[in-house]
Design a protein around this motif. Sequence first.
Motif, short mmCIF file in Angstrom:
data_model
loop_
_atom_site.label_atom_id
_atom_site.label_comp_id
_atom_site.label_asym_id
_atom_site.label_seq_id
_atom_site.Cartn_x
_atom_site.Cartn_y
_atom_site.Cartn_z
N TRP A 1 6.57 10.06 -2.07
CA TRP A 1 5.46 10.47 -1.21
C TRP A 1 4.44 11.24 -2.04
CZ3 TRP A 1 4.93 15.81 0.52
CH2 TRP A 1 5.93 16.65 0.02
N ALA A 2 3.20 11.15 -1.61
CA ALA A 2 2.10 11.76 -2.36
C ALA A 2 1.85 13.19 -1.88
CB ALA A 2 0.83 10.94 -2.18
N TYR A 3 1.49 14.03 -2.82
CA TYR A 3 1.10 15.41 -2.52
C TYR A 3 0.17 15.85 -3.64
CZ TYR A 3 1.67 20.20 -0.74
OH TYR A 3 1.46 21.45 -0.20
N ASN A 4 -0.85 16.61 -3.30
CA ASN A 4 -1.84 17.04 -4.27
C ASN A 4 -1.27 18.18 -5.12
OD1 ASN A 4 -4.72 18.66 -4.80
ND2 ASN A 4 -4.82 16.44 -4.85
N GLU A 5 -1.06 17.90 -6.41
CA GLU A 5 -0.46 18.87 -7.32
C GLU A 5 -1.47 19.38 -8.33
OE1 GLU A 5 3.19 17.84 -9.31
OE2 GLU A 5 3.93 16.73 -7.57
N ARG B 1 -6.49 18.75 -10.14
CA ARG B 1 -5.50 18.49 -9.09
C ARG B 1 -5.53 17.00 -8.80
NH1 ARG B 1 -3.24 22.87 -6.91
NH2 ARG B 1 -2.36 21.60 -5.26
N GLU B 2 -4.36 16.42 -8.58
CA GLU B 2 -4.27 15.00 -8.29
C GLU B 2 -3.11 14.74 -7.34
OE1 GLU B 2 -6.27 12.48 -9.16
OE2 GLU B 2 -7.57 13.72 -10.43
N ASP B 3 -3.22 13.67 -6.56
CA ASP B 3 -2.10 13.23 -5.73
C ASP B 3 -1.05 12.59 -6.63
OD1 ASP B 3 -3.25 14.14 -3.41
OD2 ASP B 3 -3.99 12.18 -2.77
N ILE B 4 0.15 13.12 -6.56
CA ILE B 4 1.27 12.64 -7.38
C ILE B 4 2.39 12.19 -6.45
CG2 ILE B 4 2.98 13.30 -9.15
CD1 ILE B 4 0.03 13.30 -10.15
N TYR B 5 2.98 11.04 -6.76
CA TYR B 5 4.10 10.52 -5.98
C TYR B 5 5.41 10.98 -6.60
CZ TYR B 5 1.08 7.54 -3.22
OH TYR B 5 0.13 7.08 -2.35
N ARG C 1 9.78 18.82 -4.56
CA ARG C 1 8.60 18.50 -5.36
C ARG C 1 8.35 19.57 -6.42
NH1 ARG C 1 4.37 15.33 -5.43
NH2 ARG C 1 5.13 14.28 -3.59
#
Length: 192
Positions: free
Chosen positions: A100-104, A113-117, A144
């Motif tokens: 699942w994606a979340y902005n890290e 910052r980027e969405d990382i799966y 995560r």
Amino acid sequence: MILPIIAYGAPVLRTVCKDITPDYPQLNKLIDDMWETMYASSGVGLAAPQVNRDIRLFVIDSTQVFVSMDDAERKKYPDAPGIKQVFINAHVKELDGKEWAYNEGCLSIPKIREDIYRNEEVTIGYMDEQFQPHIQTFNGITARIILHEYDHIEGKLFIDYLKPFKRRLMKGKLDDISKGKVSVDYKMSFAK
């Protein structure tokens, strides 16, 4: 004592770290300093390579993520209200659940910052600060954060998950960070 955060570009951030023994010099002081540094930098996790140590040690406090959420948002995450934990000599045993994606973001790579799966769940073996062994499964945001910090002790950064084209687009920003051309409100150390 607040330690400087090592910036992107330093070789220690690309080092696979080594296990330590209970007689590691001033380990308790280092752990205390890492907590202080993490909170002073408004982080939710910090790994030893980020403070220039090539050892398998990281700290996380996922409770910090949930503090700013309302009750409805908090209910979306099975790991609320989070944990505060030290991980020594951590080794992932199993990844489970869908990605699942979340902005890290990362304290060593500020302003990006980027969405990382990442997988929903991680089972990890580790020692606590008393060198008591644990094998535990974590999920949600806590998993995560653990996986993000675990990557640090494996010499990996969150930007490594991005597609090559996206990495090329941010090359200028990454170069600026490695040269110290970034303004942050915490202490940093830059590669020369």
